[in-house]
Design a protein around this motif. Structure first.
Motif, PDB file in Angstrom:
ATOM      1  N   PHE A 128      11.735 -38.613  19.407  1.00 46.64           N
ATOM      2  CA  PHE A 128      11.517 -39.368  18.165  1.00 46.64           C
ATOM      3  C   PHE A 128      11.994 -38.540  16.981  1.00 46.64           C
ATOM      4  O   PHE A 128      11.642 -37.369  16.860  1.00 46.64           O
ATOM      5  CB  PHE A 128      10.033 -39.701  18.010  1.00 46.64           C
ATOM      6  CG  PHE A 128       9.711 -40.450  16.750  1.00 46.64           C
ATOM      7  CD1 PHE A 128       9.762 -41.825  16.716  1.00 46.64           C
ATOM      8  CD2 PHE A 128       9.365 -39.769  15.596  1.00 46.64           C
ATOM      9  CE1 PHE A 128       9.469 -42.522  15.562  1.00 46.64           C
ATOM     10  CE2 PHE A 128       9.073 -40.443  14.422  1.00 46.64           C
ATOM     11  CZ  PHE A 128       9.123 -41.828  14.410  1.00 46.64           C
ATOM     12  N   CYS A 160       5.079 -48.946  17.432  1.00 43.49           N
ATOM     13  CA  CYS A 160       6.523 -48.760  17.680  1.00 43.49           C
ATOM     14  C   CYS A 160       7.203 -50.105  17.943  1.00 43.49           C
ATOM     15  O   CYS A 160       8.307 -50.369  17.446  1.00 43.49           O
ATOM     16  CB  CYS A 160       6.746 -47.831  18.877  1.00 43.49           C
ATOM     17  SG  CYS A 160       6.030 -46.191  18.721  1.00 43.49           S
ATOM     18  N   ILE A 215       9.418 -38.326  24.250  1.00 44.18           N
ATOM     19  CA  ILE A 215      10.454 -39.205  23.693  1.00 44.18           C
ATOM     20  C   ILE A 215      11.033 -38.506  22.470  1.00 44.18           C
ATOM     21  O   ILE A 215      10.292 -37.999  21.622  1.00 44.18           O
ATOM     22  CB  ILE A 215       9.884 -40.581  23.296  1.00 44.18           C
ATOM     23  CG1 ILE A 215       9.402 -41.327  24.554  1.00 44.18           C
ATOM     24  CG2 ILE A 215      10.921 -41.416  22.558  1.00 44.18           C
ATOM     25  CD1 ILE A 215       8.760 -42.652  24.271  1.00 44.18           C
ATOM     26  N   LYS A 257      12.314 -45.902  26.971  1.00 45.80           N
ATOM     27  CA  LYS A 257      11.020 -45.305  27.341  1.00 45.80           C
ATOM     28  C   LYS A 257       9.875 -45.957  26.580  1.00 45.80           C
ATOM     29  O   LYS A 257       8.787 -46.168  27.125  1.00 45.80           O
ATOM     30  CB  LYS A 257      11.037 -43.802  27.059  1.00 45.80           C
ATOM     31  CG  LYS A 257      11.977 -43.008  27.942  1.00 45.80           C
ATOM     32  CD  LYS A 257      11.990 -41.541  27.525  1.00 45.80           C
ATOM     33  CE  LYS A 257      12.994 -40.736  28.345  1.00 45.80           C
ATOM     34  NZ  LYS A 257      13.052 -39.319  27.891  1.00 45.80           N
ATOM     35  N   ILE A 258      10.134 -46.287  25.312  1.00 46.09           N
ATOM     36  CA  ILE A 258       9.105 -46.959  24.503  1.00 46.09           C
ATOM     37  C   ILE A 258       8.825 -48.349  25.063  1.00 46.09           C
ATOM     38  O   ILE A 258       7.673 -48.754  25.236  1.00 46.09           O
ATOM     39  CB  ILE A 258       9.555 -47.060  23.030  1.00 46.09           C
ATOM     40  CG1 ILE A 258       9.738 -45.662  22.440  1.00 46.09           C
ATOM     41  CG2 ILE A 258       8.548 -47.849  22.211  1.00 46.09           C
ATOM     42  CD1 ILE A 258      10.312 -45.664  21.045  1.00 46.09           C
ATOM     43  N   TRP A 278       2.243 -37.783  23.886  1.00 47.20           N
ATOM     44  CA  TRP A 278       2.828 -36.914  22.879  1.00 47.20           C
ATOM     45  C   TRP A 278       2.181 -35.528  22.922  1.00 47.20           C
ATOM     46  O   TRP A 278       1.005 -35.384  23.236  1.00 47.20           O
ATOM     47  CB  TRP A 278       2.638 -37.505  21.481  1.00 47.20           C
ATOM     48  CG  TRP A 278       3.264 -38.851  21.284  1.00 47.20           C
ATOM     49  CD1 TRP A 278       2.629 -40.055  21.243  1.00 47.20           C
ATOM     50  CD2 TRP A 278       4.657 -39.152  21.106  1.00 47.20           C
ATOM     51  NE1 TRP A 278       3.520 -41.075  21.046  1.00 47.20           N
ATOM     52  CE2 TRP A 278       4.779 -40.545  20.952  1.00 47.20           C
ATOM     53  CE3 TRP A 278       5.806 -38.364  21.053  1.00 47.20           C
ATOM     54  CZ2 TRP A 278       6.002 -41.173  20.757  1.00 47.20           C
ATOM     55  CZ3 TRP A 278       7.020 -38.993  20.849  1.00 47.20           C
ATOM     56  CH2 TRP A 278       7.119 -40.376  20.703  1.00 47.20           C
ATOM     57  N   THR A 334      18.271 -44.784  26.093  1.00 45.13           N
ATOM     58  CA  THR A 334      17.310 -44.205  27.023  1.00 45.13           C
ATOM     59  C   THR A 334      15.971 -43.946  26.354  1.00 45.13           C
ATOM     60  O   THR A 334      14.926 -44.251  26.910  1.00 45.13           O
ATOM     61  CB  THR A 334      17.850 -42.880  27.598  1.00 45.13           C
ATOM     62  OG1 THR A 334      19.110 -43.124  28.207  1.00 45.13           O
ATOM     63  CG2 THR A 334      16.901 -42.309  28.615  1.00 45.13           C
ATOM     64  N   GLU A 335      15.983 -43.387  25.148  1.00 46.24           N
ATOM     65  CA  GLU A 335      14.736 -43.058  24.456  1.00 46.24           C
ATOM     66  C   GLU A 335      13.984 -44.322  24.062  1.00 46.24           C
ATOM     67  O   GLU A 335      12.766 -44.415  24.239  1.00 46.24           O
ATOM     68  CB  GLU A 335      15.025 -42.197  23.222  1.00 46.24           C
ATOM     69  CG  GLU A 335      15.749 -40.904  23.521  1.00 46.24           C
ATOM     70  CD  GLU A 335      15.042 -40.067  24.574  1.00 46.24           C
ATOM     71  OE1 GLU A 335      13.832 -39.861  24.458  1.00 46.24           O
ATOM     72  OE2 GLU A 335      15.718 -39.626  25.521  1.00 46.24           O
ATOM     73  N   ILE A 353       2.016 -43.172  25.588  1.00 46.55           N
ATOM     74  CA  ILE A 353       2.982 -42.064  25.579  1.00 46.55           C
ATOM     75  C   ILE A 353       2.208 -40.755  25.386  1.00 46.55           C
ATOM     76  O   ILE A 353       1.382 -40.640  24.483  1.00 46.55           O
ATOM     77  CB  ILE A 353       4.010 -42.249  24.456  1.00 46.55           C
ATOM     78  CG1 ILE A 353       4.762 -43.571  24.648  1.00 46.55           C
ATOM     79  CG2 ILE A 353       4.995 -41.086  24.413  1.00 46.55           C
ATOM     80  CD1 ILE A 353       5.595 -43.983  23.454  1.00 46.55           C
ATOM     81  N   THR A 362      19.325 -42.477  18.363  1.00 47.82           N
ATOM     82  CA  THR A 362      18.335 -42.034  19.336  1.00 47.82           C
ATOM     83  C   THR A 362      18.779 -42.333  20.764  1.00 47.82           C
ATOM     84  O   THR A 362      18.382 -41.648  21.691  1.00 47.82           O
ATOM     85  CB  THR A 362      16.992 -42.724  19.079  1.00 47.82           C
ATOM     86  OG1 THR A 362      17.189 -44.138  19.039  1.00 47.82           O
ATOM     87  CG2 THR A 362      16.408 -42.256  17.763  1.00 47.82           C
TER      88      THR A 362
END
Length: 415
Positions: free
Chosen positions: A252, A286, A250, A306-307, A319, A302-303, A317, A299
């Motif tokens: 971020f 988040c 993502i 995802k969250i 990361w 779309t991003e 997620i 951001t």
């Protein structure tokens, strides 16, 4: 008549007593102007409230300027902070209005807060309210001092060594030239044969220069020196990931969250004050904000989508880890942040300016040792260090460094 007078007197004294109790309660809950209370409130506000609130502007929650005047009472504020859902469920009008005005988002419950801590936060809010909003500027956050990426220490040394070797080679050639010149003058005084004369006074051509032993030696020497430097640089760079900035699942942006909105690092990285690892924020953290903010301007939908999807499917997620020390080295975040008071930017650089996070520092053993040699021990307000400081001051006039309390002992990081 006497009975009526007595009854009226009782009512009067009862009213006086009630008024006195109310006045005493309000006085007892008067918001402090003590600098210590304001400072304590600022620390609590930055660590717990700043992610969703500002004093003079609306963020995830309402602006808090004058909150003590527009809410029903200070007791109401305490109850709402400790358990907002219970106050809303009771049907209290102001709480229900807040709930509806902010898309039915409930404030996180801070049940562990003491009344004194909430009053300290109110003291800070009132002090900021009285100051008024700061003038806005277009300048971005100023990177903290001392965070310029460091050049590799081995590379600097190797450059000096290489230059030194070239200088020595030139000096040798100069000395050799003097010797040849002196020898030639000596031989010129002798009667030489034709073959000997050709050796002493050779015919110089381009081909002879390239084939000469001196030229071959110089070429081999320079090539070997550059190759040696490249090999040593490569060996020193093994395990060093300075500048590493992987693509994350993502996109971020710390520049938006930590820079633009000034969200405290400790709000998301909850382990930094109490554990070895700073921890990667969970999706729940988040969603504390993104329950309400479900579309973004910087951001992108779309991003954030995802969250939300990760939250709805209970799937963490994945990361990509950026800062990774070898298993043989022990590093504790809480010791450095909570005890020593080291700022995040000291090691991680100007994180509040990074859209894509990168490894800012070398994070090598030499880099850590250099820090321990230069950093003063934070002894202020910590009685643990009193005897150490006294002993240190008896033998040295310089401030006590980390190396003076065992910061260079191998077992500190390797055990």
């Amino acid at each position: 008549m006497i009975k009526h007078f007595t009854s009226s007197a009782c009512k009067f004294f009862t009213l006086v007593l009630v008024f006195a109790l109310i006045s005493f309660t309000n006085y007892a809950q008067e918001i402090s102007k003590d600098p210590a209370a304001i400072s304590a409130g600022q620390a609590l506000f930055n660590a717990n409230c700043k992610a969703c609130h500002r004093v003079h502007q609306k963020l995830v929650g309402p602006a808090l300027a004058g909150v003590y005047d527009r809410t029903p009472s200070i007791d109401w504020i305490k109850s709402f902070v400790k358990n907002s859902s219970a106050v809303i469920a009771s049907g209290e009008p102001y709480a229900v209005k807040l709930y509806n005005d902010y898309n039915k988002t409930q404030m996180t419950a801070f049940s562990a807060f003491k009344d004194e801590e909430i009053m300290n936060i109110l003291a800070y809010v009132k002090a900021e309210t009285d100051k008024g909003p700061e003038p806005t500027t277009n300048a971005g956050p100023t990177p903290p001092t001392g965070t310029t990426p460091q050049d590799g220490l081995p590379s600097s040394y190797l450059n000096v060594i290489l230059i030194g070797m070239v200088v020595i080679l030139i000096l040798l050639l100069v000395v050799l030239g003097f010797l040849v010149s002196a020898l030639k003058r000596f031989l010129d005084q002798k009667t030489l044969s034709e073959e000997e004369a050709d050796v002493v006074n050779p015919t110089v051509t381009t081909g002879s220069i390239f084939k000469s032993r001196g030229f071959v030696f110089v070429v081999v020497f320079v090539t070997a020196a550059l190759g040696f430097k490249a090999v040593i640089n490569g060996l020193y760079s093994v395990g060093v990931q300075q500048g590493y900035a992987p693509k994350q699942p993502i996109a971020f942006s710390h520049k938006i969250h930590a820079g633009q909105y000034e969200i405290d690092c400790k709000y998301c990285h909850v382990g930094v004050m109490k554990g070895k690892s700073a921890t990667i924020p969970s999706v729940n953290i988040c969603m504390n904000c993104h329950n309400q903010i479900k579309s973004g301007t910087l951001t992108g939908d779309t991003e954030i989508g995802k969250i939300v999807k990760a939250y709805e499917t209970s799937k963490p997620i994945e990361w990509v880890r950026i800062h990774n020390l070898p298993d043989l080295a022990y590093f504790n975040h809480s010791q450095h942040v909570n005890v020593a008071g080291v700022e995040c930017q000291t090691c991680h650089g100007p994180i509040e300016t990074m859209d894509v996070v990168r490894q800012h520092s070398l994070l090598t053993m030499g880099w850590c040792i250099d820090c321990h040699r230069k950093t003063d021990v934070n002894t202020k307000g910590n009685a643990y260090y009193d005897n150490l400081v006294e002993i240190h001051n008896q033998s040295k006039k310089t401030p006590m460094k980390v190396e003076d309390i065992g910061g260079l002992e191998c077992s500190k990081c390797h055990y």
